[in-house]
Design a protein around this motif. Structure first.
Motif, PDB file in Angstrom:
ATOM      1  N   MET A 199       0.837  -1.200   0.000  1.00  0.00           N
ATOM      2  CA  MET A 199       0.000   0.000   0.000  1.00  0.00           C
ATOM      3  C   MET A 199       0.875   1.255   0.000  1.00  0.00           C
ATOM      4  O   MET A 199       0.621   2.202  -0.751  1.00  0.00           O
ATOM      5  CB  MET A 199      -0.905  -0.019   1.229  1.00  0.00           C
ATOM      6  CG  MET A 199      -1.844   1.184   1.310  1.00  0.00           C
ATOM      7  SD  MET A 199      -2.781   1.190   2.842  1.00  0.00           S
ATOM      8  CE  MET A 199      -1.465   1.498   4.019  1.00  0.00           C
ATOM      9  N   TYR A 200       1.942   1.231   0.810  1.00  0.00           N
ATOM     10  CA  TYR A 200       2.843   2.384   0.855  1.00  0.00           C
ATOM     11  C   TYR A 200       3.555   2.554  -0.488  1.00  0.00           C
ATOM     12  O   TYR A 200       3.762   3.681  -0.965  1.00  0.00           O
ATOM     13  CB  TYR A 200       3.859   2.234   1.980  1.00  0.00           C
ATOM     14  CG  TYR A 200       3.290   2.525   3.358  1.00  0.00           C
ATOM     15  CD1 TYR A 200       2.623   3.728   3.606  1.00  0.00           C
ATOM     16  CD2 TYR A 200       3.425   1.626   4.402  1.00  0.00           C
ATOM     17  CE1 TYR A 200       2.099   3.994   4.860  1.00  0.00           C
ATOM     18  CE2 TYR A 200       2.903   1.878   5.647  1.00  0.00           C
ATOM     19  CZ  TYR A 200       2.236   3.076   5.873  1.00  0.00           C
ATOM     20  OH  TYR A 200       1.723   3.335   7.102  1.00  0.00           O
ATOM     21  N   GLN A 201       3.947   1.409  -1.075  1.00  0.00           N
ATOM     22  CA  GLN A 201       4.592   1.493  -2.388  1.00  0.00           C
ATOM     23  C   GLN A 201       3.652   2.107  -3.425  1.00  0.00           C
ATOM     24  O   GLN A 201       4.062   2.952  -4.235  1.00  0.00           O
ATOM     25  CB  GLN A 201       5.042   0.105  -2.834  1.00  0.00           C
ATOM     26  CG  GLN A 201       6.195  -0.466  -2.014  1.00  0.00           C
ATOM     27  CD  GLN A 201       6.534  -1.888  -2.398  1.00  0.00           C
ATOM     28  OE1 GLN A 201       5.803  -2.510  -3.179  1.00  0.00           O
ATOM     29  NE2 GLN A 201       7.614  -2.424  -1.829  1.00  0.00           N
ATOM     30  N   GLN A 202       2.385   1.675  -3.387  1.00  0.00           N
ATOM     31  CA  GLN A 202       1.417   2.219  -4.330  1.00  0.00           C
ATOM     32  C   GLN A 202       1.190   3.701  -4.099  1.00  0.00           C
ATOM     33  O   GLN A 202       1.029   4.481  -5.062  1.00  0.00           O
ATOM     34  CB  GLN A 202       0.090   1.456  -4.216  1.00  0.00           C
ATOM     35  CG  GLN A 202       0.167   0.024  -4.729  1.00  0.00           C
ATOM     36  CD  GLN A 202      -1.126  -0.731  -4.521  1.00  0.00           C
ATOM     37  OE1 GLN A 202      -2.058  -0.201  -3.930  1.00  0.00           O
ATOM     38  NE2 GLN A 202      -1.164  -1.986  -5.004  1.00  0.00           N
ATOM     39  N   ARG A 203       1.189   4.089  -2.836  1.00  0.00           N
ATOM     40  CA  ARG A 203       1.039   5.528  -2.549  1.00  0.00           C
ATOM     41  C   ARG A 203       2.210   6.324  -3.115  1.00  0.00           C
ATOM     42  O   ARG A 203       2.031   7.419  -3.656  1.00  0.00           O
ATOM     43  CB  ARG A 203       0.936   5.737  -1.041  1.00  0.00           C
ATOM     44  CG  ARG A 203      -0.396   5.324  -0.442  1.00  0.00           C
ATOM     45  CD  ARG A 203      -0.441   5.671   1.022  1.00  0.00           C
ATOM     46  NE  ARG A 203      -1.745   5.309   1.614  1.00  0.00           N
ATOM     47  CZ  ARG A 203      -2.054   5.513   2.889  1.00  0.00           C
ATOM     48  NH1 ARG A 203      -1.140   6.062   3.697  1.00  0.00           N
ATOM     49  NH2 ARG A 203      -3.235   5.168   3.334  1.00  0.00           N
ATOM     50  N   VAL A 204       3.414   5.768  -2.975  1.00  0.00           N
ATOM     51  CA  VAL A 204       4.593   6.462  -3.508  1.00  0.00           C
ATOM     52  C   VAL A 204       4.489   6.587  -5.018  1.00  0.00           C
ATOM     53  O   VAL A 204       4.760   7.648  -5.611  1.00  0.00           O
ATOM     54  CB  VAL A 204       5.874   5.725  -3.093  1.00  0.00           C
ATOM     55  CG1 VAL A 204       7.083   6.311  -3.803  1.00  0.00           C
ATOM     56  CG2 VAL A 204       6.075   5.819  -1.583  1.00  0.00           C
ATOM     57  N   VAL A 205       4.103   5.485  -5.666  1.00  0.00           N
ATOM     58  CA  VAL A 205       3.970   5.515  -7.133  1.00  0.00           C
ATOM     59  C   VAL A 205       2.907   6.514  -7.555  1.00  0.00           C
ATOM     60  O   VAL A 205       3.080   7.296  -8.507  1.00  0.00           O
ATOM     61  CB  VAL A 205       3.634   4.096  -7.657  1.00  0.00           C
ATOM     62  CG1 VAL A 205       3.296   4.160  -9.145  1.00  0.00           C
ATOM     63  CG2 VAL A 205       4.812   3.170  -7.414  1.00  0.00           C
ATOM     64  N   THR A 206       1.769   6.504  -6.834  1.00  0.00           N
ATOM     65  CA  THR A 206       0.682   7.434  -7.164  1.00  0.00           C
ATOM     66  C   THR A 206       1.136   8.867  -6.993  1.00  0.00           C
ATOM     67  O   THR A 206       0.838   9.751  -7.831  1.00  0.00           O
ATOM     68  CB  THR A 206      -0.529   7.152  -6.260  1.00  0.00           C
ATOM     69  OG1 THR A 206      -0.952   5.794  -6.444  1.00  0.00           O
ATOM     70  CG2 THR A 206      -1.692   8.059  -6.594  1.00  0.00           C
ATOM     71  N   ALA A 207       1.860   9.128  -5.869  1.00  0.00           N
ATOM     72  CA  ALA A 207       2.365  10.486  -5.650  1.00  0.00           C
ATOM     73  C   ALA A 207       3.331  10.897  -6.740  1.00  0.00           C
ATOM     74  O   ALA A 207       3.300  12.049  -7.212  1.00  0.00           O
ATOM     75  CB  ALA A 207       3.029  10.554  -4.269  1.00  0.00           C
ATOM     76  N   ALA A 208       4.184   9.952  -7.183  1.00  0.00           N
ATOM     77  CA  ALA A 208       5.133  10.280  -8.258  1.00  0.00           C
ATOM     78  C   ALA A 208       4.398  10.601  -9.557  1.00  0.00           C
ATOM     79  O   ALA A 208       4.760  11.551 -10.282  1.00  0.00           O
ATOM     80  CB  ALA A 208       6.089   9.109  -8.451  1.00  0.00           C
ATOM     81  N   ILE A 209       3.355   9.821  -9.829  1.00  0.00           N
ATOM     82  CA  ILE A 209       2.586  10.073 -11.068  1.00  0.00           C
ATOM     83  C   ILE A 209       1.924  11.441 -10.999  1.00  0.00           C
ATOM     84  O   ILE A 209       1.909  12.214 -11.983  1.00  0.00           O
ATOM     85  CB  ILE A 209       1.530   8.960 -11.253  1.00  0.00           C
ATOM     86  CG1 ILE A 209       2.235   7.637 -11.575  1.00  0.00           C
ATOM     87  CG2 ILE A 209       0.559   9.321 -12.361  1.00  0.00           C
ATOM     88  CD1 ILE A 209       1.301   6.447 -11.612  1.00  0.00           C
TER      89      ILE A 209
END
Length: 227
Positions: A199-209
């Motif tokens: 979930m944290y990884q997905q949040r990081v990816v989403t924030a980067a996008i």
């Protein structure tokens, strides 16, 4: 009041000596020539006094623990002497008991001579015989009752052991269930940690996008405005 560490020991020892003197007077002194019921009464009093003397020895053993090491050896010797006196008078009392019982038995055996009219001797002898028979029957009845109680106790003991075995099996099954549940909890905990990590990884990816999109929008607007 004397508060020295040996005061109570000395007091118990003094009481013990008084009791021993009383016992000695009954066994070796003035009570030695008594006969019959007086002698038996004296011996019963001796038994009670021996119990009291035994209690004094127990108290002395307790008190000697608190005596300083520097003077303890001499008090240990006094305690040892007292124990020796108690053992000696216990043995003497037992021996005198045996002598009195033997003398009474021999005396009762000489009373009455059987005749053709009275084959069991005088009436007193028949009475003693009947009393002895009744006593024997009573003893037999008590023995049977004791055996019955022993058998009941054995059955109860076997039932208790069976219940304990059943409870042990239940406890072992509960322990196995707890181990299984603990393993399942560990697995679930590991899975949950992995899900949180993803979930944290997905949040990081989403924030980067989102950051990239914002930058692209900013670049497009800048080009349109300044060109």
């Amino acid at each position: 009041m004397d508060n020295s560490p040996t005061a109570l020991f000395d007091s118990y020892e003094q009481d013990f000596r008084q009791i021993i003197d009383s016992i000695r007077s009954k066994l070796d002194g003035e009570g030695k020539d008594e006969r019959g019921e007086q002698r038996r009464a004296a011996l019963r009093r001796v038994e009670m006094e021996l119990d009291e003397a035994d209690e004094m020895i127990s108290q002395m053993e307790i008190e000697i623990m608190g005596i300083p090491q520097s003077i303890k050896p001499q008090y240990q010797n006094r305690l040892k002497t007292a124990k020796g006196d108690l053992v000696r008078f216990k043995k003497l009392s037992k021996d005198i008991h045996s002598q009195v019982s033997r003398a009474e038995l021999l005396s009762s055996g000489r009373v009455g001579t059987p005749t053709s009219d009275e084959p069991y001797g005088p009436t007193s002898d028949r009475t003693r015989l009947l009393t002895g028979t009744a006593t024997l029957e009573d003893g037999t009845r008590r023995l049977q009752e004791s055996q019955r109680i022993a058998l009941e106790t054995e059955d109860q003991g076997a039932e208790i052991l069976m219940n304990l075995r059943t409870q042990r099996e239940q406890i072992e099954n509960s322990r196995d269930t707890l181990r299984t549940a603990d393993t399942a909890i560990d697995r679930a905990s590991g899975t949950l940690k992995k899900m949180i990590r993803r979930m944290y990884q997905q949040r990081v990816v989403t924030a980067a996008i989102i950051v990239v999109l914002v930058l692209l929008i900013a670049i497009i607007l800048w080009e349109k405005v300044f060109r």
